[in-house]
Design a protein around this motif. Structure first.
Motif, mmCIF file in Angstrom:
data_model
loop_
_atom_site.group_PDB
_atom_site.id
_atom_site.type_symbol
_atom_site.label_atom_id
_atom_site.label_comp_id
_atom_site.label_asym_id
_atom_site.label_seq_id
_atom_site.Cartn_x
_atom_site.Cartn_y
_atom_site.Cartn_z
ATOM 1 N N VAL A 65 -7.467 -41.934 -24.502
ATOM 2 C CA VAL A 65 -7.432 -41.892 -25.965
ATOM 3 C C VAL A 65 -8.839 -41.718 -26.521
ATOM 4 O O VAL A 65 -9.057 -40.937 -27.450
ATOM 5 C CB VAL A 65 -6.752 -43.161 -26.529
ATOM 6 C CG1 VAL A 65 -6.986 -43.297 -28.022
ATOM 7 C CG2 VAL A 65 -5.272 -43.150 -26.228
ATOM 8 N N SER A 66 -9.807 -42.417 -25.943
ATOM 9 C CA SER A 66 -11.185 -42.299 -26.417
ATOM 10 C C SER A 66 -11.723 -40.891 -26.223
ATOM 11 O O SER A 66 -12.334 -40.312 -27.131
ATOM 12 C CB SER A 66 -12.079 -43.301 -25.687
ATOM 13 O OG SER A 66 -11.671 -44.616 -25.952
ATOM 14 N N VAL A 67 -11.514 -40.327 -25.045
ATOM 15 C CA VAL A 67 -11.989 -38.969 -24.781
ATOM 16 C C VAL A 67 -11.300 -37.989 -25.720
ATOM 17 O O VAL A 67 -11.945 -37.089 -26.272
ATOM 18 C CB VAL A 67 -11.750 -38.588 -23.299
ATOM 19 C CG1 VAL A 67 -11.950 -37.106 -23.066
ATOM 20 C CG2 VAL A 67 -12.676 -39.390 -22.407
ATOM 21 N N TYR A 68 -10.007 -38.160 -25.928
ATOM 22 C CA TYR A 68 -9.283 -37.278 -26.845
ATOM 23 C C TYR A 68 -9.865 -37.366 -28.257
ATOM 24 O O TYR A 68 -10.082 -36.350 -28.909
ATOM 25 C CB TYR A 68 -7.793 -37.624 -26.864
ATOM 26 C CG TYR A 68 -7.026 -36.813 -27.869
ATOM 27 C CD1 TYR A 68 -6.634 -35.515 -27.580
ATOM 28 C CD2 TYR A 68 -6.724 -37.329 -29.130
ATOM 29 C CE1 TYR A 68 -5.944 -34.753 -28.508
ATOM 30 C CE2 TYR A 68 -6.032 -36.571 -30.062
ATOM 31 C CZ TYR A 68 -5.647 -35.291 -29.735
ATOM 32 O OH TYR A 68 -4.984 -34.540 -30.658
ATOM 33 N N GLN A 69 -10.098 -38.574 -28.722
ATOM 34 C CA GLN A 69 -10.617 -38.732 -30.078
ATOM 35 C C GLN A 69 -12.027 -38.171 -30.219
ATOM 36 O O GLN A 69 -12.365 -37.596 -31.248
ATOM 37 C CB GLN A 69 -10.590 -40.203 -30.496
ATOM 38 C CG GLN A 69 -9.199 -40.700 -30.778
ATOM 39 C CD GLN A 69 -9.165 -42.142 -31.176
ATOM 40 O OE1 GLN A 69 -10.123 -42.890 -30.987
ATOM 41 N NE2 GLN A 69 -8.044 -42.578 -31.735
ATOM 42 N N GLU A 73 -10.712 -34.786 -31.998
ATOM 43 C CA GLU A 73 -10.762 -35.214 -33.389
ATOM 44 C C GLU A 73 -12.192 -35.329 -33.889
ATOM 45 O O GLU A 73 -12.408 -35.581 -35.063
ATOM 46 C CB GLU A 73 -10.029 -36.539 -33.553
ATOM 47 C CG GLU A 73 -8.545 -36.434 -33.308
ATOM 48 C CD GLU A 73 -7.824 -37.736 -33.564
ATOM 49 O OE1 GLU A 73 -8.476 -38.729 -33.962
ATOM 50 O OE2 GLU A 73 -6.602 -37.765 -33.369
ATOM 51 N N ARG A 74 -13.145 -35.211 -32.968
ATOM 52 C CA ARG A 74 -14.573 -35.253 -33.276
ATOM 53 C C ARG A 74 -14.959 -36.538 -34.016
ATOM 54 O O ARG A 74 -15.733 -36.513 -34.961
ATOM 55 C CB ARG A 74 -14.984 -34.009 -34.054
ATOM 56 C CG ARG A 74 -14.869 -32.761 -33.213
ATOM 57 C CD ARG A 74 -14.982 -31.509 -34.055
ATOM 58 N NE ARG A 74 -14.854 -30.289 -33.271
ATOM 59 C CZ ARG A 74 -13.706 -29.750 -32.901
ATOM 60 N NH1 ARG A 74 -12.592 -30.354 -33.163
ATOM 61 N NH2 ARG A 74 -13.673 -28.630 -32.221
ATOM 62 N N ARG A 75 -14.400 -37.643 -33.569
ATOM 63 C CA ARG A 75 -14.747 -38.942 -34.152
ATOM 64 C C ARG A 75 -16.028 -39.452 -33.516
ATOM 65 O O ARG A 75 -16.341 -39.149 -32.372
ATOM 66 C CB ARG A 75 -13.625 -39.945 -33.917
ATOM 67 C CG ARG A 75 -12.401 -39.645 -34.758
ATOM 68 C CD ARG A 75 -11.318 -40.649 -34.573
ATOM 69 N NE ARG A 75 -11.802 -42.010 -34.833
ATOM 70 C CZ ARG A 75 -11.090 -43.096 -34.592
ATOM 71 N NH1 ARG A 75 -9.892 -42.993 -34.074
ATOM 72 N NH2 ARG A 75 -11.565 -44.276 -34.861
ATOM 73 N N SER A 76 -16.721 -40.255 -34.249
ATOM 74 C CA SER A 76 -17.956 -40.839 -33.755
ATOM 75 C C SER A 76 -17.637 -42.003 -32.814
ATOM 76 O O SER A 76 -16.616 -42.687 -32.962
ATOM 77 C CB SER A 76 -18.792 -41.353 -34.928
ATOM 78 O OG SER A 76 -19.905 -42.088 -34.462
ATOM 79 N N ILE A 77 -18.514 -42.225 -31.876
ATOM 80 C CA ILE A 77 -18.329 -43.352 -30.952
ATOM 81 C C ILE A 77 -18.438 -44.682 -31.704
ATOM 82 O O ILE A 77 -17.888 -45.685 -31.278
ATOM 83 C CB ILE A 77 -19.343 -43.271 -29.793
ATOM 84 C CG1 ILE A 77 -18.921 -44.217 -28.678
ATOM 85 C CG2 ILE A 77 -20.742 -43.598 -30.267
ATOM 86 C CD1 ILE A 77 -19.652 -44.024 -27.396
#
Length: 169
Positions: A65-69, A73-77
């Motif tokens: 899920v983290s890698v996908y986001q 989705e180009r979300r920030s860490i």
């Protein structure tokens, strides 16, 4: 209920997440104390196998899920949810280190299947990322043979992962 609603519910009341992610490393530690030098024998290796699956499935899902986001989705860490995306990974690493200290992971039944599952997920995410990033302009500059070779290589990795995860290809 969507996955986002489920994650929001877990984040709003993290008691269940904290109990689940803390009880498994504690159980691995207690099992290591009570079954010293016997981790490769019949009852202990099945207990360790169960603990590994109970902690690695949420951990691998959290990584996916983290890698996908982060990729799609180009979300920030910095927007990562601690209870749903960080703690499962930390708990998985701690549990695997505790178990590895007590027994060689080669003796644990099914541990190699998790490696195959990770290879399948990683290969699928790479294919999805490649397709997402591929543009007509970039495609025209790439030789078609290289694109075909790249996809064949990824499919072979998926097949190897499937074989390791499920025992047949």
């Amino acid at each position: 209920m969507t996955l986002r609603e489920f994650f929001d519910a877990l984040t709003n009341d993290p008691t269940y997440v904290l109990v689940y992610l803390s009880i498994i490393p504690v159980m691995a530690f207690v099992a290591g104390l009570t079954g010293q030098e016997k981790g490769h024998e019949a009852p202990w290796k099945y207990l360790y196998s169960t603990l590994i699956y109970f902690i690695c499935v949420p951990g691998i899902f959290s990584i996916t899920v983290s890698v996908y986001q982060f990729l799609f989705e180009r979300r920030s860490i910095w927007d990562a949810d601690v209870f749903v995306q960080v703690l499962p990974i930390v708990s998985m690493v701690v549990t695997l280190l505790i178990i590895r200290r007590n027994v060689n992971l080669d003796y644990i039944p099914g541990f190699d299947k998790l490696g195959g599952l990770v290879m399948i997920i990683a290969s699928t995410l790479i294919i999805m990322w490649f397709i997402d990033r591929m543009r007509i302009i970039v495609f025209s500059y790439l030789r078609f043979e290289y694109v075909i070779l790249f996809f064949i290589g990824l499919l072979l990795v998926i097949r190897l992962g499937w074989k390791r995860a499920f025992g047949s290809a």
